[in-house]
Design a protein around this motif. Sequence first.
Motif, PDB file in Angstrom:
ATOM      1  N   ARG A   1       0.850  -1.206   0.000  1.00 48.80           N
ATOM      2  CA  ARG A   1       0.000   0.000   0.000  1.00 48.80           C
ATOM      3  C   ARG A   1       0.883   1.254   0.000  1.00 48.80           C
ATOM      4  O   ARG A   1       0.584   2.230  -0.697  1.00 48.80           O
TER       5      ARG A   1
ATOM      6  N   ASP B   1       1.074   4.117  -3.064  1.00 49.73           N
ATOM      7  CA  ASP B   1       0.446   5.387  -2.702  1.00 49.73           C
ATOM      8  C   ASP B   1       1.105   6.542  -3.451  1.00 49.73           C
ATOM      9  O   ASP B   1       2.301   6.796  -3.312  1.00 49.73           O
TER      10      ASP B   1
ATOM     11  N   ASP C   1      -5.394   0.902  -4.557  1.00 47.81           N
ATOM     12  CA  ASP C   1      -4.875   2.259  -4.446  1.00 47.81           C
ATOM     13  C   ASP C   1      -5.857   3.270  -5.030  1.00 47.81           C
ATOM     14  O   ASP C   1      -6.262   3.157  -6.193  1.00 47.81           O
TER      15      ASP C   1
END
Length: 272
Positions: free
Chosen positions: A14, A18, A78
């Motif tokens: 993650r 990002d 995302d």
Amino acid sequence: MTIDATQNFDAAEREMWDGAAEAYAGSFARLCAHPVEGLLDAAGVRQGTHVLDVGTGTGAAALAALGRGARAVAVDADAGMVGTARRRGVDARVGVLPELPFPDGEFDALVGNFVLNHVGRPRAALAEARRVLRPAGRVAVTVWGGGRNVGMELLGRACEAAGAVAPAYLPRLDPDEDFERTADGVAGLLAGAGFGEVRCVEVGWAHRAGVEEWWSGAAAGIGSMGRLVTSQAPETVVRIRREYERLAAEFTNGEGRLVLPCTALLGSAAVR
């Protein structure tokens, strides 16, 4: 399974993605889009097929499905990728494997283009894919594996020549969750998730990219090589870049572009 290792892997994924949608679109997106047509063929996507594209990224597979007249929906973990896919005309929303925001038996087909490389629980992800497929629905996935991937080898050689050392904190998939990156390994994953008519083939192609384009993905921290590069001290990154430019000459054609042989595995199956 070590819960902490899986959570750390997923959290690192993650963090890596990002804010990376633009960098990905300008570097590795074309590479990853190459198997899309074969992926859709393996999933039986055609006019009227209700298909889910899991881990859509910038929306390549969903857009190709729409071009076939399918009813395509897409998810990505995302939000930046979701926003990019939406701006391209894809019905996309945030969805994080191994949980999908859809009822049982919702889709005729599901595709996942290089998404299993980025989830901490690939077996649970495939079980969830099976849940949202109707009886006889088809799944098709790609993963990196099989033969050589010269582009990543080029980056790895540059890191080695520059003396880069991978720090211990870089995330690794829990060994209990890992699988062989071979045709048999991917087929075993699909069969273990309860699918039938399992098939996995190796696909290869020559990816062409600018020298700066290929470097930019790693410099942005995308993928395992990108995480290695960006974890180094600034002076080491400078050395990696210098070694990369030197080694890139081996793969540059007469037009100044890199020619990088690539290999991936394409697995498909049906709900039985």
